[in-house]
Design an enzyme around this catalytic site. Structure first.
Site, PDB file in Angstrom:
ATOM      1  N   ARG A   1      21.092 -31.575 107.486  1.00 21.19           N
ATOM      2  CA  ARG A   1      22.026 -30.562 106.987  1.00 21.19           C
ATOM      3  C   ARG A   1      23.033 -31.193 106.016  1.00 21.19           C
ATOM      4  O   ARG A   1      23.403 -30.577 105.010  1.00 21.19           O
ATOM      5  CB  ARG A   1      22.736 -29.898 108.171  1.00 21.19           C
ATOM      6  CG  ARG A   1      23.591 -28.690 107.823  1.00 21.19           C
ATOM      7  CD  ARG A   1      22.753 -27.517 107.321  1.00 21.19           C
ATOM      8  NE  ARG A   1      23.607 -26.422 106.922  1.00 21.19           N
ATOM      9  CZ  ARG A   1      23.791 -25.306 107.633  1.00 21.19           C
ATOM     10  NH1 ARG A   1      23.168 -25.140 108.794  1.00 21.19           N
ATOM     11  NH2 ARG A   1      24.571 -24.355 107.186  1.00 21.19           N
TER      12      ARG A   1
ATOM     13  N   ASN B   1      17.656 -22.268 107.729  1.00 19.29           N
ATOM     14  CA  ASN B   1      18.292 -21.597 108.865  1.00 19.29           C
ATOM     15  C   ASN B   1      17.309 -20.997 109.853  1.00 19.29           C
ATOM     16  O   ASN B   1      17.643 -20.822 111.021  1.00 19.29           O
ATOM     17  CB  ASN B   1      19.243 -20.509 108.373  1.00 19.29           C
ATOM     18  CG  ASN B   1      20.575 -21.063 107.904  1.00 19.29           C
ATOM     19  OD1 ASN B   1      20.628 -22.119 107.296  1.00 19.29           O
ATOM     20  ND2 ASN B   1      21.648 -20.348 108.186  1.00 19.29           N
TER      21      ASN B   1
ATOM     22  N   ASN C   1      22.766 -13.105 109.664  1.00 25.13           N
ATOM     23  CA  ASN C   1      23.685 -13.881 110.483  1.00 25.13           C
ATOM     24  C   ASN C   1      24.915 -14.249 109.659  1.00 25.13           C
ATOM     25  O   ASN C   1      24.800 -14.701 108.524  1.00 25.13           O
ATOM     26  CB  ASN C   1      22.976 -15.154 110.970  1.00 25.13           C
ATOM     27  CG  ASN C   1      23.901 -16.160 111.617  1.00 25.13           C
ATOM     28  OD1 ASN C   1      23.931 -17.323 111.265  1.00 25.13           O
ATOM     29  ND2 ASN C   1      24.664 -15.717 112.586  1.00 25.13           N
TER      30      ASN C   1
ATOM     31  N   GLY D   1      26.532 -18.719 105.866  1.00 20.97           N
ATOM     32  CA  GLY D   1      27.184 -19.282 104.700  1.00 20.97           C
ATOM     33  C   GLY D   1      27.697 -20.696 104.855  1.00 20.97           C
ATOM     34  O   GLY D   1      28.561 -21.108 104.078  1.00 20.97           O
ATOM     35  N   GLY D   2      27.207 -21.449 105.807  1.00 23.96           N
ATOM     36  CA  GLY D   2      27.687 -22.811 105.986  1.00 23.96           C
ATOM     37  C   GLY D   2      27.194 -23.749 104.898  1.00 23.96           C
ATOM     38  O   GLY D   2      26.248 -23.428 104.171  1.00 23.96           O
TER      39      GLY D   2
ATOM     40  N   HIS E   1      27.470 -19.811 117.627  1.00 26.65           N
ATOM     41  CA  HIS E   1      27.244 -18.994 116.436  1.00 26.65           C
ATOM     42  C   HIS E   1      25.798 -18.972 115.979  1.00 26.65           C
ATOM     43  O   HIS E   1      25.402 -18.094 115.223  1.00 26.65           O
ATOM     44  CB  HIS E   1      28.140 -19.528 115.314  1.00 26.65           C
ATOM     45  CG  HIS E   1      28.269 -18.632 114.127  1.00 26.65           C
ATOM     46  ND1 HIS E   1      28.645 -17.304 114.231  1.00 26.65           N
ATOM     47  CD2 HIS E   1      28.067 -18.860 112.793  1.00 26.65           C
ATOM     48  CE1 HIS E   1      28.694 -16.771 113.020  1.00 26.65           C
ATOM     49  NE2 HIS E   1      28.335 -17.686 112.144  1.00 26.65           N
ATOM     50  N   TRP E   2      24.995 -19.950 116.409  1.00 27.48           N
ATOM     51  CA  TRP E   2      23.618 -20.067 115.918  1.00 27.48           C
ATOM     52  C   TRP E   2      22.624 -19.636 116.991  1.00 27.48           C
ATOM     53  O   TRP E   2      21.877 -20.445 117.539  1.00 27.48           O
ATOM     54  CB  TRP E   2      23.348 -21.504 115.479  1.00 27.48           C
ATOM     55  CG  TRP E   2      24.057 -21.881 114.203  1.00 27.48           C
ATOM     56  CD1 TRP E   2      24.694 -21.057 113.327  1.00 27.48           C
ATOM     57  CD2 TRP E   2      24.174 -23.198 113.652  1.00 27.48           C
ATOM     58  NE1 TRP E   2      25.203 -21.764 112.273  1.00 27.48           N
ATOM     59  CE2 TRP E   2      24.902 -23.088 112.438  1.00 27.48           C
ATOM     60  CE3 TRP E   2      23.739 -24.455 114.063  1.00 27.48           C
ATOM     61  CZ2 TRP E   2      25.201 -24.184 111.637  1.00 27.48           C
ATOM     62  CZ3 TRP E   2      24.048 -25.552 113.264  1.00 27.48           C
ATOM     63  CH2 TRP E   2      24.752 -25.415 112.069  1.00 27.48           C
TER      64      TRP E   2
END
Length: 277
Positions: free
Chosen positions: A182, A39, A102, A30-31, A258-259
């Site tokens: 991004r 993603n 994710n 959700g970034g 996190h990725w």
């Protein structure tokens, strides 16, 4: 090699697709500026050799519709997403499928596996929201950076660089081109407006839906993937998932944030392919 991807719109949801084989639905986080293809694009050449990969843009993101304030007052973003995704999969004629999610997409994946356990063959969760109970303070460092991005002076490449630094263990892996791409993806005015509505609704609800209460409803064999150094959905909260999901295994990556799909790309692809196969 760039993977050939076909994108269609099903109702209000944009869905990208590539590859052949058993269906694998992949849900993004959700970034700011997130979408299905952005993603996971680096993982498609490996995964599309074995699977028919379905990459929806979740409501509020990419080319999908933006939930209104009224929508978010009536239902959580997870409830909105689950309903929209099942409708899109029905429109594609997809019955059972493997499911990977994710972060925010992990919350949707958990809710889908709880709501329709008969349709999810196997489940892969990467640091998912909703099923996790942290031992430390919240919001976490990564969540604060995410909320900060569109506030104050608004988005900038400097703020995007700061956001990415909290998402990963070693930000030096990701150069200015990644930050710029991004950042540019985050500038859509309708997405920015949605993000303000989403953050306000998130605050009113006190965070993500408490999906951890019904983890026992997940019937699908489940693989948890987690970066030990995740500062957004912290690894210490995984214990409840290990106790409550019936058929579960966990792989932890040291020196990873996190990725996982980016920071440990090839290990991620091998683990997912092996588990689903």
């Amino acid at each position: 090699m760039k993977q050939h991807v076909v994108t269609t719109t099903l109702g209000d949801i944009a869905v990208a697709e590539t590859g052949e084989g058993p269906v694998l639905v992949m849900l993004h986080g959700g970034g700011p500026g997130a979408s299905g293809v952005s993603n996971y694009h680096q993982n498609l050449p490996a995964l599309a050799r074995r699977f028919r990969v379905i990459l929806p843009d979740q409501p509020g993101f990419g080319a999908s519709y933006r939930p209104t304030e009224e929508d978010l007052d009536k239902r959580s973003i997870t409830e909105i997403t689950v309903d929209a995704l099942f409708q899109a999969l029905d429109a594609l004629g997809i019955g059972t499928f493997h499911l990977l999610g994710n972060s925010l997409g992990g919350a949707a994946a958990i809710a889908m596996a709880q709501e329709r356990p008969d349709r999810v063959a196997k489940l892969v969760l990467m640091a998912p929201g909703g099923g996790w109970l942290p031992f430390g303070p919240t919001p976490t460092e990564g969540q604060k950076e995410m909320f900060r991005y569109y506030n104050g002076t608004g988005p900038s490449e400097k703020k995007m660089a700061a956001f990415i630094r909290t998402m990963v263990f070693d930000h030096k892996q990701f150069g200015e081109d990644v930050v710029k791409a991004r950042y540019e993806a985050s500038l859509d005015e309708s997405h920015i407006a949605f993000y303000h509505r989403y953050n306000a609704a998130f605050a009113r609800r006190g965070g993500m839906d408490p999906l951890w209460r019904d983890l026992h409803k997940i019937k699908a064999p489940t693989l948890l993937l987690w970066g030990r150094d995740d500062r957004t959905i912290t690894f210490d909260g995984a214990q409840l998932m290990l106790k409550q999901i019936r058929d579960v295994q966990l792989h932890v990556f040291g020196r990873c944030g996190h990725w996982v799909q980016l920071e440990r790309q090839h290990e991620f692809e091998d683990l997912v392919t092996g588990f689903l196969a």
